[in-house]
Design a protein around this motif. Structure first.
Motif, PDB file in Angstrom:
ATOM      1  N   THR A   9       0.838  -1.209   0.000  1.00 35.34           N
ATOM      2  CA  THR A   9       0.000   0.000   0.000  1.00 35.34           C
ATOM      3  C   THR A   9       0.869   1.252   0.000  1.00 35.34           C
ATOM      4  OG1 THR A   9      -1.771  -1.159   1.180  1.00 35.34           O
ATOM      5  CG2 THR A   9      -1.796   1.255   1.252  1.00 35.34           C
ATOM      6  N   ARG A  10       1.940   1.235   0.786  1.00 32.92           N
ATOM      7  CA  ARG A  10       2.834   2.398   0.808  1.00 32.92           C
ATOM      8  C   ARG A  10       3.457   2.636  -0.562  1.00 32.92           C
ATOM      9  NH1 ARG A  10       8.088   1.927   4.426  1.00 32.92           N
ATOM     10  NH2 ARG A  10       8.579   0.479   2.744  1.00 32.92           N
ATOM     11  N   GLN A  11       3.915   1.578  -1.211  1.00 37.57           N
ATOM     12  CA  GLN A  11       4.503   1.730  -2.532  1.00 37.57           C
ATOM     13  C   GLN A  11       3.470   2.208  -3.549  1.00 37.57           C
ATOM     14  OE1 GLN A  11       6.014  -2.280  -2.851  1.00 37.57           O
ATOM     15  NE2 GLN A  11       8.121  -1.629  -2.447  1.00 37.57           N
ATOM     16  N   PHE A  12       2.269   1.658  -3.464  1.00 38.59           N
ATOM     17  CA  PHE A  12       1.187   2.066  -4.352  1.00 38.59           C
ATOM     18  C   PHE A  12       0.924   3.570  -4.186  1.00 38.59           C
ATOM     19  CE2 PHE A  12      -3.218   0.412  -5.940  1.00 38.59           C
ATOM     20  CZ  PHE A  12      -3.147   1.293  -7.005  1.00 38.59           C
ATOM     21  N   THR A  13       0.846   4.011  -2.941  1.00 43.76           N
ATOM     22  CA  THR A  13       0.594   5.422  -2.654  1.00 43.76           C
ATOM     23  C   THR A  13       1.697   6.310  -3.218  1.00 43.76           C
ATOM     24  OG1 THR A  13      -0.538   4.810  -0.600  1.00 43.76           O
ATOM     25  CG2 THR A  13       0.162   7.095  -0.824  1.00 43.76           C
ATOM     26  N   LEU A  14       2.941   5.923  -2.978  1.00 41.67           N
ATOM     27  CA  LEU A  14       4.065   6.753  -3.416  1.00 41.67           C
ATOM     28  C   LEU A  14       4.221   6.745  -4.928  1.00 41.67           C
ATOM     29  CD1 LEU A  14       6.714   5.938  -0.659  1.00 41.67           C
ATOM     30  CD2 LEU A  14       5.331   8.009  -0.914  1.00 41.67           C
ATOM     31  N   MET A  15       3.849   5.643  -5.583  1.00 41.25           N
ATOM     32  CA  MET A  15       3.893   5.623  -7.045  1.00 41.25           C
ATOM     33  C   MET A  15       2.913   6.634  -7.628  1.00 41.25           C
ATOM     34  SD  MET A  15       4.189   1.506  -7.748  1.00 41.25           S
ATOM     35  CE  MET A  15       4.125   1.614  -9.540  1.00 41.25           C
ATOM     36  N   LEU A  16       1.678   6.636  -7.125  1.00 40.38           N
ATOM     37  CA  LEU A  16       0.678   7.576  -7.616  1.00 40.38           C
ATOM     38  C   LEU A  16       1.041   9.006  -7.224  1.00 40.38           C
ATOM     39  CD1 LEU A  16      -2.629   5.608  -6.851  1.00 40.38           C
ATOM     40  CD2 LEU A  16      -1.425   5.806  -9.035  1.00 40.38           C
ATOM     41  N   PHE A  17       1.552   9.182  -6.012  1.00 39.13           N
ATOM     42  CA  PHE A  17       1.958  10.512  -5.529  1.00 39.13           C
ATOM     43  C   PHE A  17       3.070  11.085  -6.409  1.00 39.13           C
ATOM     44  CE2 PHE A  17       4.901  13.079  -3.029  1.00 39.13           C
ATOM     45  CZ  PHE A  17       4.064  14.030  -2.456  1.00 39.13           C
ATOM     46  N   SER A  18       4.098  10.291  -6.664  1.00 39.96           N
ATOM     47  CA  SER A  18       5.232  10.751  -7.472  1.00 39.96           C
ATOM     48  C   SER A  18       4.810  11.047  -8.902  1.00 39.96           C
ATOM     49  CB  SER A  18       6.338   9.689  -7.469  1.00 39.96           C
ATOM     50  OG  SER A  18       6.750   9.379  -6.160  1.00 39.96           O
ATOM     51  N   LEU A  19       3.994  10.169  -9.457  1.00 35.65           N
ATOM     52  CA  LEU A  19       3.536  10.346 -10.834  1.00 35.65           C
ATOM     53  C   LEU A  19       2.749  11.640 -10.984  1.00 35.65           C
ATOM     54  CD1 LEU A  19       3.020   9.299 -13.730  1.00 35.65           C
ATOM     55  CD2 LEU A  19       1.067   8.036 -12.820  1.00 35.65           C
ATOM     56  N   LEU A  20       1.819  11.880 -10.079  1.00 34.06           N
ATOM     57  CA  LEU A  20       0.961  13.054 -10.190  1.00 34.06           C
ATOM     58  C   LEU A  20       1.723  14.339  -9.899  1.00 34.06           C
ATOM     59  CD1 LEU A  20      -1.805  14.198 -10.683  1.00 34.06           C
ATOM     60  CD2 LEU A  20      -2.415  13.695  -8.316  1.00 34.06           C
ATOM     61  N   LEU A  21       2.514  14.354  -8.833  1.00 32.98           N
ATOM     62  CA  LEU A  21       3.241  15.573  -8.476  1.00 32.98           C
ATOM     63  C   LEU A  21       4.236  15.949  -9.567  1.00 32.98           C
ATOM     64  CD1 LEU A  21       3.527  17.670  -6.193  1.00 32.98           C
ATOM     65  CD2 LEU A  21       5.398  16.292  -5.279  1.00 32.98           C
ATOM     66  N   LEU A 144      11.762   2.334  -6.596  1.00 34.75           N
ATOM     67  CA  LEU A 144      12.255   3.600  -7.144  1.00 34.75           C
ATOM     68  C   LEU A 144      11.389   4.761  -6.666  1.00 34.75           C
ATOM     69  CD1 LEU A 144      14.226   4.985  -9.186  1.00 34.75           C
ATOM     70  CD2 LEU A 144      12.478   4.606 -10.932  1.00 34.75           C
ATOM     71  N   SER A 145      10.079   4.551  -6.633  1.00 28.34           N
ATOM     72  CA  SER A 145       9.162   5.588  -6.147  1.00 28.34           C
ATOM     73  C   SER A 145       9.408   5.893  -4.676  1.00 28.34           C
ATOM     74  CB  SER A 145       7.715   5.138  -6.346  1.00 28.34           C
ATOM     75  OG  SER A 145       7.422   4.925  -7.704  1.00 28.34           O
ATOM     76  N   GLU A 146       9.723   4.852  -3.891  1.00 28.81           N
ATOM     77  CA  GLU A 146       9.994   5.066  -2.470  1.00 28.81           C
ATOM     78  C   GLU A 146      11.229   5.932  -2.266  1.00 28.81           C
ATOM     79  OE1 GLU A 146       8.686   1.538   0.311  1.00 28.81           O
ATOM     80  OE2 GLU A 146       9.799   0.709  -1.381  1.00 28.81           O
ATOM     81  N   VAL A 147      12.202   5.801  -3.154  1.00 33.06           N
ATOM     82  CA  VAL A 147      13.435   6.582  -3.041  1.00 33.06           C
ATOM     83  C   VAL A 147      13.217   8.011  -3.527  1.00 33.06           C
ATOM     84  CG1 VAL A 147      15.809   6.807  -3.881  1.00 33.06           C
ATOM     85  CG2 VAL A 147      14.918   4.555  -3.242  1.00 33.06           C
ATOM     86  N   ILE A 148      12.505   8.157  -4.637  1.00 32.43           N
ATOM     87  CA  ILE A 148      12.396   9.457  -5.291  1.00 32.43           C
ATOM     88  C   ILE A 148      11.354  10.357  -4.643  1.00 32.43           C
ATOM     89  CG2 ILE A 148      11.640  10.554  -7.462  1.00 32.43           C
ATOM     90  CD1 ILE A 148      13.289   8.572  -8.965  1.00 32.43           C
TER      91      ILE A 148
END
Length: 364
Positions: A9-21, A144-148
């Motif tokens: 769930t955390r990775q899913f959240t950060l993937m969408l967060f990074s993509l949108l931002l 990668l999303s968790e890092v970025i």
């Protein structure tokens, strides 16, 4: 499913967060301020509500067809031919957004960092590194999303914090200049960009706890909305609406005027890190979604087979589709919102309606 990886769930959240931002922080602030001026925060709240409603539809379909991506359940719902056409429309949309991010970040790098480097070279390097990440699989993309994500969030918060001493609250007046219809019309632009998170329909199939997918999406868009409103308010209170809507890269311009004592003056370096890192993860996510979707449409066992061909196509299109950033901005401001809303909203609502008719309210 062509992919054995699972994401949390955390990775899913950060993937969408990074993509949108990453997608909205390049040019959207300028467009929104130009259209809505001091009422831009109202537009963003409307956008948040509309996108949350859209997320519910994707969540419902994802739960009705577990372990299927939007490409796969399009065929389940509409049949092989109409389903493939619908899936192909989604893939073309992902491909188009890949191209837009590629062009945007290469123009940014060419303008503020590598001014003498040909754009083709920048695009080639970005696509090559992205190809490597995509070939590594979904779990690598998620890590990668968790890092970025922190590389995006921390610099932005530093910029917003150290710009507070330049704020002129009088620039927020007048408020409530627009009626509801005007605000809804202005929300077409941000909702079309928020809709990039329809990748939820891809990644929900690989979520290790699909029931939390909606929560992940709502946290992601909620966080991005708060940051966007804070950024827009900073731009308006510091520069005013007239100057802000003239800037191609307003966040970069904001960072240029900030000084922290006598020891840290080039804060715009943080923006370069923030913008490039965010654009890269957005590029990787859309690249992955495109090739995975194509592989599922044409029943190819390994999506990695398609990654070099897709990269070459993107590289060629990056040279010929838009001649410059102005031409691309004109298209994204005038035509893109309507195309995006058709893909992001109309198609998914059609899928839900047909699914309810064909398979019933309680799908077995």
């Amino acid at each position: 499913m062509l992919e054995n990886g699972k994401i949390s769930t955390r990775q899913f959240t950060l993937m969408l967060f990074s993509l949108l931002l990453s997608t909205i922080m390049f040019g959207l602030p300028r467009i929104l301020i130009e259209q809505s001026k001091q009422d831009v925060w109202q537009v963003m709240l409307i956008t948040l509500v509309l996108d949350a409603l859209l997320a519910i539809i994707y969540f419902i379909l994802g739960m009705r067809y577990p372990q299927q991506t939007m490409i796969q359940y399009s065929e389940t719902i509409l049949g092989p031919w109409l389903g493939k056409i619908t899936g192909l429309l989604y893939v073309l949309f992902f491909g188009y957004m890949t191209l837009i991010i590629l062009k945007t970040v290469s123009e940014f790098v060419d303008t503020v960092l590598l001014t003498d480097t040909p754009e083709l070279v920048i695009n080639f390097i970005l696509l090559l590194v992205s190809l490597y990440a995509v070939n590594a699989g979904l779990e690598v993309v998620a890590r990668l999303s968790e890092v970025i994500a922190p590389l995006m969030l921390i610099p932005l918060m530093i910029i917003l914090t150290f710009s507070l001493n330049r704020v002129e609250l009088g620039n927020l007046r007048p408020v409530f200049q627009h009626n509801v219809w005007e605000l809804l019309k202005s929300s077409l632009q941000p909702i079309s960009w928020y809709g990039i998170c329809i990748t939820m329909g891809i990644f929900m199939a690989y979520h290790n706890n699909p029931k939390e997918s909606l929560k992940a999406k709502l946290i992601a868009i909620g966080g991005v909305t708060v940051l966007t409103i804070m950024t827009l308010m900073s731009l308006i209170t510091i520069f005013g609406t007239s100057y802000s809507n003239q800037q191609i890269y307003p966040v970069f311009r904001l960072a240029q005027i900030i000084k922290v004592g006598d020891f840290f003056e080039r804060i715009e370096t943080l923006v370069i890190i923030f913008q490039i890192a965010g654009a890269f993860v957005g590029l990787v996510i859309l690249y992955y979604s495109s090739v995975l979707g194509l592989a599922q449409i044409f029943k190819i066992q390994r999506y990695q087979t398609l990654t070099p061909y897709f990269g070459v196509i993107m590289l060629i299109l990056s040279v010929f589709v838009f001649s410059n950033i102005t031409e691309m901005n004109q298209f994204t401001e005038s035509i893109f919102p309507y195309l995006a809303i058709f893909i992001e909203d109309f198609l998914i609502m059609m899928l839900l309606i047909v699914s309810l008719i064909r398979h019933g309210i309680k799908k077995t």
